[in-house]
Design an enzyme around this catalytic site. Sequence first.
Site, PDB file in Angstrom:
ATOM      1  N   CYS A 148       0.854  -1.191   0.000  1.00 31.46           N
ATOM      2  CA  CYS A 148       0.000   0.000   0.000  1.00 31.46           C
ATOM      3  C   CYS A 148       0.885   1.234   0.000  1.00 31.46           C
ATOM      4  CB  CYS A 148      -0.859   0.026   1.250  1.00 31.46           C
ATOM      5  SG  CYS A 148      -2.046  -1.292   1.218  1.00 31.46           S
TER       6      CYS A 148
HETATM    7  O1  UMP Z   1       0.462  -0.646   5.313  1.00 35.46           O
HETATM    8  C1  UMP Z   1      -0.731  -0.783   4.955  1.00 35.46           C
HETATM    9  C2  UMP Z   1      -1.158  -1.884   4.204  1.00 35.46           C
HETATM   10  C3  UMP Z   1      -2.474  -1.957   3.827  1.00 35.46           C
HETATM   11  N1  UMP Z   1      -3.365  -0.980   4.152  1.00 35.46           N
HETATM   12  C4  UMP Z   1      -4.779  -1.070   3.722  1.00 35.46           C
HETATM   13  C5  UMP Z   1      -5.193  -0.121   2.634  1.00 35.46           C
HETATM   14  C6  UMP Z   1      -6.330  -0.876   1.969  1.00 35.46           C
HETATM   15  O2  UMP Z   1      -7.532  -0.668   2.688  1.00 35.46           O
HETATM   16  C7  UMP Z   1      -5.965  -2.333   2.112  1.00 35.46           C
HETATM   17  C8  UMP Z   1      -5.331  -2.921   0.877  1.00 35.46           C
HETATM   18  O3  UMP Z   1      -6.286  -3.073  -0.132  1.00 35.46           O
HETATM   19  P1  UMP Z   1      -5.993  -2.687  -1.672  1.00 35.46           P
HETATM   20  O4  UMP Z   1      -5.736  -1.196  -1.719  1.00 35.46           O
HETATM   21  O5  UMP Z   1      -4.754  -3.461  -2.086  1.00 35.46           O
HETATM   22  O6  UMP Z   1      -7.243  -3.104  -2.390  1.00 35.46           O
HETATM   23  O7  UMP Z   1      -5.049  -2.375   3.200  1.00 35.46           O
HETATM   24  C9  UMP Z   1      -2.963   0.106   4.891  1.00 35.46           C
HETATM   25  O8  UMP Z   1      -3.755   0.998   5.220  1.00 35.46           O
HETATM   26  N2  UMP Z   1      -1.655   0.172   5.266  1.00 35.46           N
END
Ligand code: UMP
Length: 339
Positions: A148
């Site tokens: 992310c």
């Molecule tokens: O370090 C991180 C890793 C993931 N996410 C969250 C963001 C999204 O809600 C979800 C990942 O979903 P996609 O954007 O890949 O669909 O995880 C974070 O906030 N921080």
Amino acid sequence: MLLEGEGIDEIMIELYKALDAEGAVNTGTRGDMKEKLGVFFRITNPRARISRSQDRGKPFSALGELLWYLAGLNTLDFIKAYIPDYADDAENGVLAGAYGPRIHAMRGSINQLENVTALLRKNQPSKRAVIQLYDAADNDVYHKEIPCTTALQFLIREGRLHMSVTMRSNDAYKGLPHDVFCFTMLQEMMASRLGVELGNYLHYAASMHVYDESMEAMKRYIHEGHQKTIEMPPMPGGDPFPLTGRLMDAEAELRSGITIEAVKVFDDPYWADIVRLLQVFWATKKEDAPGFEDLDALKGEFHHEVYRTFLERRRKIRLIRNAGKKTSGEDCDVADKNR
Ligand SMILES: O=c1ccn([C@H]2C[C@H](O)[C@@H](COP(=O)(O)O)O2)c(=O)[nH]1
């Protein structure tokens, strides 16, 4: 949207109010959400990284995640104890988007942490000290989980180390407290390593969102009235990165039920307290976990009293859980990061 605050709570309170009031409804791949595009915030005191709020104070799970990054791991086995939600996104027991291997060995060999360190040692005003977490290959084949965070950048200006973090996607409720904790810790570790003062923490998310399932909890936080950030003590000078091995060994012993003494792991009170936090986590993780009876003594041993409230909170949760009752915030530090 632009926000500025001393610590994480000043940001979260304004961000959550804005998401609630103005967030656009979007159906994401992981559920319905309210979303704002293009959110930027600046934290002027990156040590103010732990929320005092019942639901948002995440020192234990965030510390587990930091160790996972520092050790360069991508294994579910290690991280699931701290953040069980990772299990949903693991493929063959590993997380494709894990930051650790990318920081230490991008594309199998590029040690970005050492490269940016060398760069800043040689050329303090550089604008090139970037650790890339997102890789072009990430969208080449489908993975359940990809980073992310796109990049981490370090900038030294007037003897202070600023950090800039860019994210393609950020879960404001579950992800953000962990991300700010881990990244500001990396920032402070880097500042110690380079022998410069700590500067500002800058954070930009293209999609900042909150899922419907977190909406009620987010509103509770807005109305809770305890949004005062806990400022961690300053990290001691010197290069802390080589301490990772000792931290991981201590973690492994605690995980396997071996009782250890934090002062024997680290003379330095800052790092000994970090080991004590891990002790508290493991002593309260399971019913009858070894060390639970020693929590009173452990409380007295904390050098920095900021951590004592977290010990009390975990102990209370454990006692309630043992008594078979449920409370809100019960899993306040274990099952709380969405990937
Ligand atoms: O370090 C991180 C890793 C993931 N996410 C969250 C963001 C999204 O809600 C979800 C990942 O979903 P996609 O954007 O890949 O669909 O995880 C974070 O906030 N921080």
